[in-house]
Design a protein around this motif. Structure first.
Motif, PDB file in Angstrom:
ATOM      1  N   VAL A  10       0.911  -1.185  -0.017  1.00 57.77           N
ATOM      2  CA  VAL A  10       0.073  -0.091  -0.206  1.00 57.77           C
ATOM      3  C   VAL A  10       0.771   1.272   0.019  1.00 57.77           C
ATOM      4  N   SER A  11       0.446   2.196  -0.903  1.00 62.73           N
ATOM      5  CA  SER A  11       1.001   3.586  -0.803  1.00 62.73           C
ATOM      6  C   SER A  11       1.087   4.074   0.449  1.00 62.73           C
ATOM      7  N   LEU A  12       1.805   5.479   0.640  1.00 59.42           N
ATOM      8  CA  LEU A  12       1.710   6.228   1.932  1.00 59.42           C
ATOM      9  C   LEU A  12       0.181   6.691   2.068  1.00 59.42           C
ATOM     10  N   ASP A  13      -0.394   7.009   0.922  1.00 64.18           N
ATOM     11  CA  ASP A  13      -1.894   7.670   1.002  1.00 64.18           C
ATOM     12  C   ASP A  13      -2.843   6.546   0.743  1.00 64.18           C
ATOM     13  N   GLY A  14      -2.508   5.219   0.944  1.00 63.12           N
ATOM     14  CA  GLY A  14      -3.782   4.372   1.084  1.00 63.12           C
ATOM     15  C   GLY A  14      -4.147   3.684  -0.234  1.00 63.12           C
ATOM     16  N   TYR A  15      -3.200   3.381  -1.095  1.00 57.33           N
ATOM     17  CA  TYR A  15      -4.002   2.970  -2.449  1.00 57.33           C
ATOM     18  C   TYR A  15      -2.911   1.741  -2.658  1.00 57.33           C
ATOM     19  N   VAL A  16      -3.497   0.590  -3.343  1.00 63.65           N
ATOM     20  CA  VAL A  16      -2.978  -0.490  -3.595  1.00 63.65           C
ATOM     21  C   VAL A  16      -2.466  -0.580  -5.135  1.00 63.65           C
ATOM     22  N   ASN A  17      -2.931   0.565  -5.896  1.00 65.12           N
ATOM     23  CA  ASN A  17      -2.456   0.468  -7.375  1.00 65.12           C
ATOM     24  C   ASN A  17      -2.545   1.987  -7.604  1.00 65.12           C
ATOM     25  N   ASP A  18      -2.089   2.449  -8.677  1.00 69.91           N
ATOM     26  CA  ASP A  18      -2.338   3.885  -9.105  1.00 69.91           C
ATOM     27  C   ASP A  18      -3.445   3.844 -10.009  1.00 69.91           C
ATOM     28  N   ARG A  19      -3.492   5.128 -10.768  1.00 70.76           N
ATOM     29  CA  ARG A  19      -5.033   5.244 -11.527  1.00 70.76           C
ATOM     30  C   ARG A  19      -4.965   4.421 -12.659  1.00 70.76           C
ATOM     31  N   ASP A  20      -3.827   4.170 -13.275  1.00 72.31           N
ATOM     32  CA  ASP A  20      -3.717   2.988 -14.407  1.00 72.31           C
ATOM     33  C   ASP A  20      -3.765   1.717 -13.761  1.00 72.31           C
ATOM     34  N   GLY A  21      -3.905   1.298 -12.650  1.00 69.05           N
ATOM     35  CA  GLY A  21      -3.855   0.054 -12.244  1.00 69.05           C
ATOM     36  C   GLY A  21      -2.530  -0.549 -12.163  1.00 69.05           C
ATOM     37  N   SER A  22      -1.373   0.164 -12.181  1.00 67.47           N
ATOM     38  CA  SER A  22      -0.135  -0.160 -12.107  1.00 67.47           C
ATOM     39  C   SER A  22       0.329  -0.454 -10.558  1.00 67.47           C
ATOM     40  N   ILE A  23       1.079  -1.532 -10.359  1.00 64.02           N
ATOM     41  CA  ILE A  23       1.925  -1.829  -9.115  1.00 64.02           C
ATOM     42  C   ILE A  23       3.303  -1.804  -9.057  1.00 64.02           C
ATOM     43  N   ASP A  24       3.732  -1.085 -10.136  1.00 63.23           N
ATOM     44  CA  ASP A  24       5.129  -1.182 -10.386  1.00 63.23           C
ATOM     45  C   ASP A  24       6.062  -0.339  -9.217  1.00 63.23           C
ATOM     46  N   TRP A  25       5.499   0.371  -8.444  1.00 65.17           N
ATOM     47  CA  TRP A  25       6.094   0.847  -7.306  1.00 65.17           C
ATOM     48  C   TRP A  25       6.223   0.001  -6.030  1.00 65.17           C
ATOM     49  N   THR A  26       5.816  -1.233  -6.177  1.00 65.10           N
ATOM     50  CA  THR A  26       5.912  -2.395  -5.150  1.00 65.10           C
ATOM     51  C   THR A  26       6.763  -3.208  -5.456  1.00 65.10           C
ATOM     52  N   ASN A  27       7.891  -3.105  -6.415  1.00 65.84           N
ATOM     53  CA  ASN A  27       8.471  -4.233  -6.630  1.00 65.84           C
ATOM     54  C   ASN A  27       9.631  -4.324  -5.718  1.00 65.84           C
ATOM     55  N   PRO A  28       9.627  -5.598  -4.975  1.00 58.91           N
ATOM     56  CA  PRO A  28      10.211  -5.833  -3.909  1.00 58.91           C
ATOM     57  C   PRO A  28      11.763  -6.000  -4.096  1.00 58.91           C
ATOM     58  N   ASP A  29      12.740  -5.691  -2.992  1.00 58.67           N
ATOM     59  CA  ASP A  29      13.869  -5.993  -3.170  1.00 58.67           C
ATOM     60  C   ASP A  29      14.234  -7.762  -2.733  1.00 58.67           C
ATOM     61  N   GLU A  30      15.260  -8.020  -2.829  1.00 58.69           N
ATOM     62  CA  GLU A  30      15.413  -9.456  -2.444  1.00 58.69           C
ATOM     63  C   GLU A  30      14.906 -10.041  -0.868  1.00 58.69           C
ATOM     64  N   GLU A  31      15.120  -9.175  -0.080  1.00 58.45           N
ATOM     65  CA  GLU A  31      14.870  -9.483   1.286  1.00 58.45           C
ATOM     66  C   GLU A  31      13.422  -9.724   1.401  1.00 58.45           C
ATOM     67  N   LEU A  32      12.562  -8.626   0.734  1.00 59.90           N
ATOM     68  CA  LEU A  32      11.262  -8.360   0.828  1.00 59.90           C
ATOM     69  C   LEU A  32      10.506  -9.700   0.108  1.00 59.90           C
ATOM     70  N   HIS A  33      11.036  -9.858  -1.163  1.00 57.47           N
ATOM     71  CA  HIS A  33      10.567 -10.987  -1.705  1.00 57.47           C
ATOM     72  C   HIS A  33      10.675 -12.210  -1.085  1.00 57.47           C
ATOM     73  N   GLN A  34      12.081 -12.788  -0.406  1.00 51.73           N
ATOM     74  CA  GLN A  34      11.973 -13.688   0.424  1.00 51.73           C
ATOM     75  C   GLN A  34      11.008 -13.992   1.234  1.00 51.73           C
ATOM     76  N   PHE A  35      10.736 -12.839   2.096  1.00 52.86           N
ATOM     77  CA  PHE A  35       9.930 -12.765   3.137  1.00 52.86           C
ATOM     78  C   PHE A  35       8.491 -13.174   2.599  1.00 52.86           C
ATOM     79  N   HIS A  36       7.740 -12.724   1.486  1.00 53.81           N
ATOM     80  CA  HIS A  36       6.752 -13.130   0.840  1.00 53.81           C
ATOM     81  C   HIS A  36       6.896 -14.615   0.375  1.00 53.81           C
ATOM     82  N   ASN A  37       8.029 -14.994  -0.010  1.00 55.42           N
ATOM     83  CA  ASN A  37       7.943 -16.379  -0.457  1.00 55.42           C
ATOM     84  C   ASN A  37       7.841 -17.356   0.924  1.00 55.42           C
TER      85      ASN A  37
END
Length: 183
Positions: A10-37
């Protein structure tokens, strides 16, 4: 009874995607990706709304062999995980998925009563339909340091508040995870 977790970036202003539906700003680094896995391994059933299912199905079953190991690993986890997809528009689903086209609330109640593991709900619209019925037990928010100014909100407008208790925080390099438990 199974526990249901609503987990989302979620963005700081409370959105899960932008107006175009993109979530490109949520691209996780390796540590976060491993946590999700690691977290995804613990989930017994993943519940998807149509848009999230289509987004996930576009990439994860087809991760290229030259992609980073962590992405290939999640691709295998996602395709193998039992999924329930809620959609009135889709006519078929794949990759260990079951399609439900009617009454998401009743189906989620049935799924919760059918075991004692953990389920995750993905998709803001699907979660919004479950929130007023008290079906979500935990909220895992991955707060990104970006203000996107519009898009799909994490939470819908509600008739009454939902009281939560902060159960855990975890700091990653660029993201803070906040885990809340419903009282």
């Amino acid at each position: 009874m199974r526990k249901l977790i609503y987990s989302f970036g979620v963005s700081l202003d409370g959105y899960v995607n932008d107006r175009d539906g993109s979530i490109d700003w949520t691209n996780p680094d390796e540590e976060l990706h491993q946590f999700h896995n690691d977290r995804y391994r613990e989930i017994e059933v993943s519940l998807h709304g149509r848009r999230l299912y289509e987004l996930m199905a576009e990439y994860w079953p087809h991760v290229p062999e030259d992609a980073p190991r962590i992405e290939r690993e999640f691709g295998r986890l996602w395709t193998d995980k039992p999924k329930v997809v809620f959609s009135r528009m889709l006519t078929e689903v794949h990759w260990n998925s079951t399609l439900i086209s009617e009454n998401a609330v009743e189906e989620v109640r049935r799924l919760k009563a059918g075991g004692d593991g953990v389920m995750e709900v993905g998709g803001a619209s699907l979660a919004a339909s479950l929130l007023p019925h008290g079906l979500i037990d935990e909220y895992w928010l991955f707060l990104y340091p970006v203000v996107i100014g519009g898009g799909t909100p994490l939470f819908p407008l509600l008739d009454k508040r939902i009281q939560l208790r902060l159960a855990e925080t975890k700091h990653f390099d660029k993201v803070v995870m906040l885990r809340y438990v419903a009282d």
